[in-house]
Design a protein around this motif. Structure first.
Motif, PDB file in Angstrom:
ATOM      1  N   GLY A  26       0.632  -1.369   0.208  1.00 21.25           N
ATOM      2  CA  GLY A  26       0.140  -0.442  -1.014  1.00 21.25           C
ATOM      3  C   GLY A  26       1.104   1.128  -0.072  1.00 21.25           C
ATOM      4  N   HIS A  27       1.898   1.316  -0.199  1.00 22.76           N
ATOM      5  CA  HIS A  27       3.402   2.129   0.143  1.00 22.76           C
ATOM      6  C   HIS A  27       2.776   2.732  -1.309  1.00 22.76           C
ATOM      7  N   ARG A  28       3.561   3.855  -1.634  1.00 17.87           N
ATOM      8  CA  ARG A  28       3.605   4.550  -2.521  1.00 17.87           C
ATOM      9  C   ARG A  28       2.662   4.735  -3.853  1.00 17.87           C
ATOM     10  N   VAL A  29       0.717   4.276  -3.059  1.00 20.44           N
ATOM     11  CA  VAL A  29       0.558   3.899  -4.006  1.00 20.44           C
ATOM     12  C   VAL A  29      -0.693   4.814  -4.878  1.00 20.44           C
ATOM     13  N   ASN A  30       0.158   5.988  -4.756  1.00 18.26           N
ATOM     14  CA  ASN A  30      -0.579   7.113  -6.446  1.00 18.26           C
ATOM     15  C   ASN A  30       0.808   7.226  -6.832  1.00 18.26           C
ATOM     16  N   GLU A  31       1.642   5.944  -7.551  1.00 20.74           N
ATOM     17  CA  GLU A  31       2.168   5.543  -8.385  1.00 20.74           C
ATOM     18  C   GLU A  31       1.662   5.463  -9.606  1.00 20.74           C
ATOM     19  N   GLU A  32       1.835   5.708 -11.544  1.00 25.57           N
ATOM     20  CA  GLU A  32       0.553   5.119 -11.788  1.00 25.57           C
ATOM     21  C   GLU A  32       0.857   4.233 -12.339  1.00 25.57           C
ATOM     22  N   HIS A  84       0.963   1.764 -10.018  1.00 31.65           N
ATOM     23  CA  HIS A  84       0.831   0.972  -8.687  1.00 31.65           C
ATOM     24  C   HIS A  84      -0.087  -0.246  -8.574  1.00 31.65           C
ATOM     25  N   LEU A  85      -0.310  -1.403  -8.449  1.00 31.03           N
ATOM     26  CA  LEU A  85      -1.146  -2.027  -8.783  1.00 31.03           C
ATOM     27  C   LEU A  85      -2.393  -1.989  -8.130  1.00 31.03           C
ATOM     28  N   LEU A  86      -3.242  -1.032  -7.351  1.00 32.54           N
ATOM     29  CA  LEU A  86      -4.251  -0.333  -6.596  1.00 32.54           C
ATOM     30  C   LEU A  86      -4.761  -0.035  -7.389  1.00 32.54           C
ATOM     31  N   ASN A  87      -4.110   1.114  -8.417  1.00 32.96           N
ATOM     32  CA  ASN A  87      -4.378   1.446  -9.352  1.00 32.96           C
ATOM     33  C   ASN A  87      -5.545   0.977 -10.799  1.00 32.96           C
ATOM     34  N   ASN A  88      -5.346  -0.232 -10.461  1.00 35.14           N
ATOM     35  CA  ASN A  88      -5.452  -1.094 -12.138  1.00 35.14           C
ATOM     36  C   ASN A  88      -6.669  -2.217 -11.421  1.00 35.14           C
ATOM     37  N   LEU A  89      -7.656  -1.317 -11.824  1.00 38.74           N
ATOM     38  CA  LEU A  89      -9.107  -2.045 -11.372  1.00 38.74           C
ATOM     39  C   LEU A  89      -9.455  -2.785 -11.534  1.00 38.74           C
ATOM     40  N   SER A  90      -9.109  -3.585 -12.723  1.00 42.01           N
ATOM     41  CA  SER A  90     -10.017  -5.137 -13.258  1.00 42.01           C
ATOM     42  C   SER A  90      -9.090  -6.220 -12.636  1.00 42.01           C
ATOM     43  N   PHE A  91      -7.535  -5.965 -12.072  1.00 38.89           N
ATOM     44  CA  PHE A  91      -7.020  -6.717 -10.601  1.00 38.89           C
ATOM     45  C   PHE A  91      -7.450  -6.656  -9.760  1.00 38.89           C
ATOM     46  N   LEU A  92      -7.578  -5.485  -9.948  1.00 39.86           N
ATOM     47  CA  LEU A  92      -8.102  -5.797  -8.452  1.00 39.86           C
ATOM     48  C   LEU A  92     -10.147  -6.411  -7.772  1.00 39.86           C
ATOM     49  N   LYS A  93     -10.744  -6.733  -9.068  1.00 41.49           N
ATOM     50  CA  LYS A  93     -11.707  -6.987  -9.548  1.00 41.49           C
ATOM     51  C   LYS A  93     -11.447  -8.645  -9.082  1.00 41.49           C
ATOM     52  N   ALA A  94     -10.328  -9.223 -10.208  1.00 47.11           N
ATOM     53  CA  ALA A  94     -10.441 -10.562  -9.894  1.00 47.11           C
ATOM     54  C   ALA A  94      -9.734 -11.393  -8.882  1.00 47.11           C
ATOM     55  N   ALA A  95      -9.227 -10.048  -8.103  1.00 51.19           N
ATOM     56  CA  ALA A  95      -8.828 -10.710  -6.691  1.00 51.19           C
ATOM     57  C   ALA A  95      -9.544 -10.985  -5.881  1.00 51.19           C
ATOM     58  N   GLN A 140     -10.072   3.362  -4.144  1.00 51.25           N
ATOM     59  CA  GLN A 140      -9.229   2.194  -5.208  1.00 51.25           C
ATOM     60  C   GLN A 140     -10.610   1.151  -5.257  1.00 51.25           C
ATOM     61  N   LEU A 141     -10.610   0.155  -3.998  1.00 50.17           N
ATOM     62  CA  LEU A 141     -11.394  -0.828  -3.781  1.00 50.17           C
ATOM     63  C   LEU A 141     -12.909  -0.633  -4.339  1.00 50.17           C
ATOM     64  N   LEU A 142     -13.490   0.545  -3.765  1.00 53.47           N
ATOM     65  CA  LEU A 142     -14.715   0.749  -3.906  1.00 53.47           C
ATOM     66  C   LEU A 142     -14.897   1.167  -6.246  1.00 53.47           C
ATOM     67  N   LYS A 143     -13.955   1.900  -6.523  1.00 57.71           N
ATOM     68  CA  LYS A 143     -13.706   2.256  -7.593  1.00 57.71           C
ATOM     69  C   LYS A 143     -14.003   0.438  -8.396  1.00 57.71           C
ATOM     70  N   ALA A 144     -13.085  -0.347  -7.823  1.00 54.60           N
ATOM     71  CA  ALA A 144     -13.111  -1.674  -8.510  1.00 54.60           C
ATOM     72  C   ALA A 144     -14.647  -2.157  -8.136  1.00 54.60           C
ATOM     73  N   ASP A 145     -15.763  -1.686  -7.781  1.00 47.65           N
ATOM     74  CA  ASP A 145     -16.831  -2.818  -7.365  1.00 47.65           C
ATOM     75  C   ASP A 145     -16.925  -3.495  -6.916  1.00 47.65           C
ATOM     76  N   LYS A 146     -15.843  -3.699  -5.737  1.00 46.39           N
ATOM     77  CA  LYS A 146     -15.610  -4.000  -4.612  1.00 46.39           C
ATOM     78  C   LYS A 146     -17.055  -3.449  -3.914  1.00 46.39           C
ATOM     79  N   SER A 147     -17.564  -5.156  -3.115  1.00 49.73           N
ATOM     80  CA  SER A 147     -18.760  -4.850  -2.347  1.00 49.73           C
ATOM     81  C   SER A 147     -18.651  -3.975  -0.910  1.00 49.73           C
ATOM     82  N   GLU A 148     -19.231  -2.775  -0.908  1.00 52.03           N
ATOM     83  CA  GLU A 148     -18.333  -2.081   0.605  1.00 52.03           C
ATOM     84  C   GLU A 148     -18.452  -3.156   1.729  1.00 52.03           C
TER      85      GLU A 148
END
Length: 260
Positions: free
Chosen positions: A144-150, A152-163, A181-189
């Protein structure tokens, strides 16, 4: 010419160190150790061994990485057996690869000894299996460090959806961005989230939350590093598989939001 051993000390419980790692400590002339290494392990060092603290806090480094690298080479060239003792596993967000690369570049003999990493320890000691048949078929380990880097895996929404299960290291300081980012990836609240502080130590504390409340609970419960964040349905197993924190005198479990 000496030799460098880049050694994983495990997550905190000194009994989780490997036999091979312990043998390295016992024969070392120089031990360069990190902040999260259990100091009890240093008692196994031989008499006369040099113990050098290289600890790092968030945004504050006692010894810069470049300096650590140079010392590894310096001592090895002086004929010393050098142990670089690192919390967890050297190759999982431990910068062990950078150190190994630097040592190899200077033609210093070296070995890497794996250790139990924080995600495995936090999982086992909090009663949260990272995989579970019909619930979680994959595990993603990321920082979760340096999450603002372009990139960064947390910025890949399709990647987060598949996890199915996410294990996030060093994420407390960027918790609002991670939540967004988790909410943007349509992870349930309502997706469960576990915060495991000081995994496997007598200071361990597990706080159960959700994606919806995770940023609020970090502030409300004053959650701090070192902390492993686990996101996914497997977190629900904590209530029935937790064995470590139920032992008398162990740290309490805080069910965040349970009374709300």
């Amino acid at each position: 010419m000496g030799k460098v051993y880049i050694v994983g000390a495990g997550p905190g419980d000194p009994e989780l160190i490997t036999i091979k790692a312990l043998k390295c400590i016992q024969k070392a002339d120089v031990i360069m150790y990190d902040r999260l290494v259990n100091k009890e392990l240093l008692s196994y060092a031989k008499e006369g061994a040099d113990l050098i603290y290289c600890g790092k806090l968030p945004n504050y480094h006692t010894m810069k990485q470049e300096t650590i690298n140079k010392f590894l080479v310096k001592y090895a060239k002086a004929g010393k057996t050098v142990v670089r003792l690192k919390g967890g596993d050297p190759y999982v967000f431990g910068r062990g690869g950078e150190e190994a690369e630097y040592v190899a570049k200077h033609q210093i003999p070296f070995e890497v000894v794996p250790g139990i990493t924080a995600s495995i320890a936090a999982s086992s000691y909090s009663g949260i299996p990272l995989t579970q048949r019909n619930i979680s078929g994959n595990v993603t380990i990321l920082t979760g460090h340096r999450v603002n880097e372009e990139n960064h895996l947390l910025n890949n929404l399709s990647f987060l959806k598949a996890a199915d299960t996410l294990c996030i290291y060093m994420g407390i300081g960027n918790i609002e961005t991670i939540q967004a980012q988790l909410l943007k990836a349509d992870k349930s609240e309502q997706t469960p989230v576990a915060f495991v502080e000081w995994a496997s130590t007598d200071k361990q504390r597990t706080i159960i939350s959700s994606i919806e409340k995770m940023a609020h609970d970090v502030n409300e419960k004053e959650i701090e590093n070192p902390c492993l964040i686990i996101v996914g349905e497997v977190v629900k197993f904590h209530s029935k598989l937790n064995w470590f924190e139920d032992v008398p005198s162990r740290s309490m479990i805080v069910e965040a939001g349970a009374s709300q």
